[in-house]
Every structure is written in structure tokens, then in C-alpha cells.
Design an enzyme around this catalytic site. Sequence first.
Site, mmCIF file in Angstrom:
data_model
loop_
_atom_site.group_PDB
_atom_site.id
_atom_site.type_symbol
_atom_site.label_atom_id
_atom_site.label_comp_id
_atom_site.label_asym_id
_atom_site.label_seq_id
_atom_site.Cartn_x
_atom_site.Cartn_y
_atom_site.Cartn_z
ATOM 1 N N GLU A 1 48.793 71.681 62.088
ATOM 2 C CA GLU A 1 50.245 71.902 62.068
ATOM 3 C C GLU A 1 50.591 73.361 61.804
ATOM 4 O O GLU A 1 51.596 73.871 62.308
ATOM 5 C CB GLU A 1 50.912 70.994 61.026
ATOM 6 C CG GLU A 1 50.648 69.493 61.219
ATOM 7 C CD GLU A 1 50.995 68.987 62.606
ATOM 8 O OE1 GLU A 1 51.864 69.573 63.272
ATOM 9 O OE2 GLU A 1 50.363 67.995 63.043
ATOM 10 N N GLU B 1 54.964 69.480 63.346
ATOM 11 C CA GLU B 1 54.951 70.903 62.999
ATOM 12 C C GLU B 1 56.323 71.557 62.871
ATOM 13 O O GLU B 1 56.448 72.756 63.130
ATOM 14 C CB GLU B 1 54.155 71.652 64.066
ATOM 15 C CG GLU B 1 54.804 71.673 65.476
ATOM 16 C CD GLU B 1 54.328 70.572 66.389
ATOM 17 O OE1 GLU B 1 53.826 69.549 65.887
ATOM 18 O OE2 GLU B 1 54.455 70.711 67.629
ATOM 19 N N ASN B 2 57.371 70.832 62.445
ATOM 20 C CA ASN B 2 58.686 71.469 62.281
ATOM 21 C C ASN B 2 58.513 72.846 61.635
ATOM 22 O O ASN B 2 57.803 72.980 60.654
ATOM 23 C CB ASN B 2 59.573 70.608 61.389
ATOM 24 C CG ASN B 2 59.518 69.150 61.752
ATOM 25 O OD1 ASN B 2 59.894 68.774 62.848
ATOM 26 N ND2 ASN B 2 58.989 68.325 60.859
HETATM 27 ZN ZN LIG Z 1 50.014 69.005 67.395
#
Ligand SMILES: [Zn+2]
Length: 884
Positions: free
Chosen positions: A336, A302-303
Site C-alpha cells: 500500500e 491505498e487511499n
Molecule cells: Zn494494490
Amino acid sequence: MQRSLISLAVMALLGLSAGAPTLVAAAPAAKVTQVTTQLPRTAVPTHYAVSLTPDAANSSFSASVTIALDVKQATSSLTLNAADLKFSAAAISAGPGKSQQASKTDIDADKQTVTFHFADTLKPGSYQLKLDYTGVIGTQASGLFSLDYDNGGAKKRALYTQFENSDARRMIPSWDEPFYKATFAVEATVPAGQMAVSNMPATSTTRLADGRELVRFATTPKMSTYLLFFGLGEFERATAMEQGVELGVITQKGSLGQAQFALDSSRNVLKEYNDYFGVKYPLPKLDNIAAPGRSQFFSAMENWGAIFTFENSILLDPRVATQSDKEGSFLVAAHEMAHQWFGDLVTMAWWDDLWLNEGFASWMESRTTTRLHPEWNWELRAVGTREGAMEQDALATTHPIVQRIATVEQASQAFDNITYSKGESVIRMLENYVGEEGWRAGVRSYIAKHAYGNTVSDDLWREVEKAAHKPVTAIAHDFTLQPGVPLIRVADAVCKNGKTTIQLTQGEFSKDKENKKPLSWRVPVIAQTIGGTTVRTVVSGGKASMTLPGCGVVLVNAGQSGYYRTLYTDKAFSALAKDFATIPTIDQLGLLSDSWALGMAGLMPASSFLDLANSAPVDAAPQVWQKIAGVLAGLHDSYEGKPEQRAALDRFARARLAPVFARIGWAAAKDEAAPVANLRDTLIRVLGEVGDESVIAEARRRYAASASDPSAMPAALRRPVLSVIAASADAATWDQMRAAAKAEQSNMIKAQMYDLLGSASDKAQAQRALDLALTDEPGATAGASIIGHVAGNHPDLAFDFAISHRDQIDKIVDGASRSRYFPGLGGRSADPAMIGKLQAYARQYLPADAQGDTKQAIAAIEYRIKVRTKRLPQIDAWLKQHAG
Ligand SMILES: [Zn+2]
């Protein structure tokens, strides 16, 4: 993070304030002195200006970073995280003319730190620390890494980063702990014609004299190091504007056509989340970068503003994509993107509360999929998620959701079923307890209050309790601070004056500690007589009494939101089995799951599940038949080495499943419900496994015909048909499939085909797959997966092979997975000898803080052996009695 089912010249510095957004100050939630750290608390970073020059061809990079920091206590040294970095210069400055070089640099490889010593003491105040250094580009997903792939016959290499949990330090010397939030300004010198991607949009691209390009990105909001991203390669990008945010999907060149569903999903999810969280997504853009290959540890990350996803979890290739691939692609976006708030905007102070990220994102993913794709009936998956959690949670090796994490290694192991699936299940129960509205109001004020800051679990409970006016904290503590699975026993119902009274007592469901003194939980319970109104209570102090309207068959945990197992008396269970067809689908799934687990643990007759499977109507929901098929396939495996008993089980499985398959057939009906496609996939595989001659013959016919007629194996049937073929492959078929894998142009399909080579039942073919896994042929990230597939049928063979090639395996498994990869292979065994092998492996190769997965694998093997010796005879007897 979503789990898997996997040196040139130093550049000039960036201006520190360029483009930095105005940020809200974080509420002082988690106190700095209470948060675990491996670094001295003498200094705090506020901004990193990073200048990166990757040399992809030579797998190295050079870089410089200027870190703005505040020294809090006078010190003559600064210690920060760094791993595999070489420093050529280090200087600190308190302003013009007040600069000094480091007098000494100490690197501690074990602790992954670097300490810079200074001759003049640094007094409290603001400084800029400038470091010049070089580092390495790896081949597995940690730090800055490369992925090689084929594109239309040409060899290509793309670069990506993966920093969670503690690998930012491989690219940037940094205070690499989630509590140290700072802003980041990234610039990179890259080959012309390649696309560079980071968390924020590029603000300028300048052509340099040597032909390369200097790309500068806007400054990020204040965030944790593990969320930084950089990617570089021959990419394409599709975009769409939604509520003022530029949404993008980035793929390798030529694959953009497979990204439309992912892009559409992102749009819908963004709208949903902007509304749900009450705080708008704060960055100007949000990309999802699809990358070839895979990791044994994760499928997506999840940047902030730059989600990374392995392409097999996001792209839909029309040649092979199935209904479940479509669901998976949506789930990744939902998971995400939930992290963009839960995790990125508000971050756990330390890994103890990792579940605040992962449990919440998992719950949000399920909630959002149910809402935005009601035709998938995703709400029914909640039972399977809970089962996944309870399987681990009912063993003595489990741990509480909130757990003490002291080291990086322990943090890696925390990405497990307890953190994700128990976290999700407990949130579902608590939301149900306080009500949807109250829960959302609490989440909204939690997000608003702690934006850009760090939290602990109690910060969430406080807000929910305030918003919902219900004592949720006490229940939440019972389920998050202590491990294990409550057991609710339902005593015989008494019916009087049109009302049914039941007595509930709370115990604990343990698979391997039969005489364990139960822990105590406050358990929210919902019950009804079938078809009647539901009634709620909280079982507290070990018991409760409930009065239900109506005089019928009693159903406890109606709707299945409770995180506990339900144990009925024989009489009550028989009544439920008899009326199975009239129970709501989700409760059918709950009853099947409880009866299977309780039967295997010896708390009910082991055959109870088969009673239900026997009374399930042929037109029961697809999810019900998927559950039954899954358990029967597992039983088939349990009869390994017992051909006579296995034949009896297989006969029963065919007798129950073949009529279901006959109803739905090989080809999808017009307007068929989506879950039927998943059931078809499952039934083809399982009927193939339990020896259904007509399914096997038709799979073979289609496989043979597909050589000249692609329509013989359409996308929806391709993988189940190939699975049947691969499972029964002889040497000639295996060779044929390998040739097809080798010739395949698409990286994604190629990887699927190499996995299939690992799923042969025949030991000789399995051995050939193992040998192939360590060659260059399948590609750098495919080998570990092939061995994992071999372990599905031959865990002992796969484990022994991996151990005898340990050095090579370490190169093809990413760092975060190493302590769990070997136990993952051996943990599927039912051979007592494997326990000793795993213990020896852990003793020799794993530090004490990295043995959690090994202990769990051993507990799972011990339980499997117990089930096979003690419970299978009861199943045998039942099958004999019901042989038709
Ligand atoms: Zn996660």
C-alpha cells in the site's frame, strides 16, 4: 489495493484555497481525448469542498459539496457520477450575482450518473457547482460503510470508505474517473468523543452548540476520486515521526498494542521508498487504519495518506499471530505504501492500465520484503507468484495485462492474477533484463515527470528505455499487450571443448488449446550448466542457440526471473532430477513448478513431479517442502471418491513428509529460521489431511488440553491444530468449536473460528456451517467467508446453497465482488454438472460485461476434469511402481 486472499443539516462551505499545497503541474502524458470515459468531456473539476454529516445509527448521511469546475464547451447541462444519492438543491455560480438553480435534475441509476440542466447556457469559464444531498451508509465495503463489532462486551459501530474502483460516487457526486484529478477539502460533523480521519491531518476541531464537533481537514494534493478516505469511530492512534512525515496506525480502542509491528514496518518502508523513488512522500502524514471485519474483494486500500486495512491483515494479536501473519502485515505496508507513489502520485489514466498500479505495487512489495527482511527468503516466493499468474494465463479465457476496459463492472474484474501476479512477474523479468540500476533510474524519472498526473504503460517504458539504454519496450509490449505463457523447449545439449551448446525454440504453453498456433514473444533467457557461469540471450523469432561454459547438467531460466515454462528432453530432465539436491533453491522451486504444470498438461509424464519429490533431500529448503506438500495435498483432493488410489497417494505423502516433520518437530527450536515456522504450519495441516495418525493424535491431545492449559496450543500452533480438528469434526466437536467462537471476545479471532466451522470435511457439519453463515451470529462480514470455506471441501454444496439464497448472499457480499463470488464457489468443483449451473447463473443474473470470472471458472473446471481422467492414471501407475 491488496486483494484477499474480501441526514442532518447542511453545513456551511469551506474556503476553496485553505491550506492547498503548491503543486507541480503534470506533464501532458495521456491525452484527454484518448482516455475512456463515461462522462461528457464538457467540464473538468478542479476542487471539491465536501461537508459531511454521517448518521451512523440510521445508516444515512447528509452532505453538501461545492465543486470548482471549468466548463470547456458551452453547455446547458452537466453530467457527473452519482449512485444512491438524493438531491435537494443544485445551483451553479460563475461569481457573485451570477447564480442559477438547476431547472431539472435527471438521475440515471444504471449509468450511475446525475445530469443537472440549466436554463441559461454555461459558457466556457470557471464555475462553482453547489449540491445538497443525502445518501446511504452500507454494511459492505463500498462507498461510505459501517462495520459493527464487539468491544469488551459493548456493541460499537465505526464508519469507513472504500471508493476503488468507482464508488466515490456513493458519497460525493463527482467526476468519478481516475483521469479527473482535483483537490479535496473535507469537513465532517461528528459525535464528540469519536475520532474522524481523512487523507490529510485535521486543521481544526470546533465544538458545536448541540455538543457535536466540526472537524476540518487540510486540502489534499491533486488526486483521483477513488483515493479519498473518511473514517469515524472510537479509535486510538499510535504515531512515529520519520523523515518529516507523521506515520500513524489507527485501531479500535484497546487494540493499539497489536499495532507496533505495523508502525515499525511503515517507518522502514517509508525510508526505503523515499530513497528508491527519488521523490519524497509528499503528504504531511500517512495513517494506516485497521478495521474489524473483512471483504471478499480486498484486504487493504491505498487511499492517499490514509491506508485502510482489515485488521486481520495488519494487527498481530500475540494469542494467535503466526510467522505468516507477520509477513502479511509487512507486505500490506510495503504494497500500500508503494501505491502512495505508483497509483496515488502518478495514476493510470484509465483502468486499461490498472496493472501499472497493481503489478508495480506487488513487485515493489516483494522487492522491499526481500530487502528489509532477508531472513524470510522472500525472493523464493517469486516462483509461487509466477505460478499463480500462469495458472490463469495458460487458459484460453485469459487476457493481456493491458486490456480494454469499458465499464465499471469490467474494471472490478480486472483485479485478478494477471494484473497483480503476471504484472509483478513481468516487471521482475524486465528489471532483470535492463539491470537494477537502469530500472530504478527509469522509475525515478517516470515518477518525477508525471507526478500529480496520469499515465499509460508506454510512459513507463519510454523512461526505462531512456535510462537503461536497452530496447525494453519491444519485450514489454510482447508480454503486456498479448496474453499467454511462452514455452521454451530445450534441445539436447552438445558438449565440445569444455562448452555446452543448446538449441532453444519458443512455443506457447496452453492448458486447454492443444493445437494452438503459438504467439510470438521476444523472451529474455538465462541459462547455465549447474554451478557454471550464467549466460543471457533473447529468444527472438522463435529460436536461439546458446553456448554455456562447462560440460554439465543444463539449467534454463536460472534464477527463475523469466516468465515462461521450460521443457527439457526426458534425458535432460532425468539428469536434473538426479542432481536435484545440488541446484539452487529457487531453481528447485522452478523445476518443481514447471514439471507439475507440464505434466498435468500432458507435455511431460504426469509423474515427473513425483520423481523430483522422491529425490528431494529431507533437509531441502523449507520452501521446497512446502511446495511438495501443497501439490500432494492437491492430489489428495483430486482422488475424491477413489478411496483405494487416494490411500496409495496418502501413503506416499506420509512417507515423504513425516521424516521432514520429524526433523523440525512441534516446538520451534531456538534461533529457528523463520521459514521453518511456515513449513511446520503447512506440514501439520497436510499430514492431518493425508491421515498421519501421530499428527492427528497430537493435534487432538493439544486441542483437548488447551481447555485447561493455554500453552498446549501456542499462537504458532493454534491455527494448524484447529484446522486438523475442524477438518475432521463430528457434530459434538463442531458444537464445541461453535460455542468457543460465540464466546470469543476478539473480533479477529472470532472471525477465524467461524471460518474453521466452514472447513469441516463431513457434509452434515458443512451444511450446518452454511445455515449458520446467513444468521446474525457470525457478524455482517463473516457469512460470505464461511461459505467460501465450505466451498474448499464442498464446492457443489456451497454453490447450490448460495444460489438458493441469492438475495441474502447479495446483502453480505460487497458490490465489486458479486460477479466473482459465485464463480469463486463453483469454480472449485470437478463435477461436469457445475458447468451448466454456472452458465445458467451467468445468463440469468450477470450482464454481458461481468461474465469474465464465470468463464474462467468454467475453464478451470473443464481442465480439472481433464486432469482427473487423463493424468491421474499415470500417477496411479507411478505410485504402484514406487510403493515402499
Ligand atoms: Zn494494490
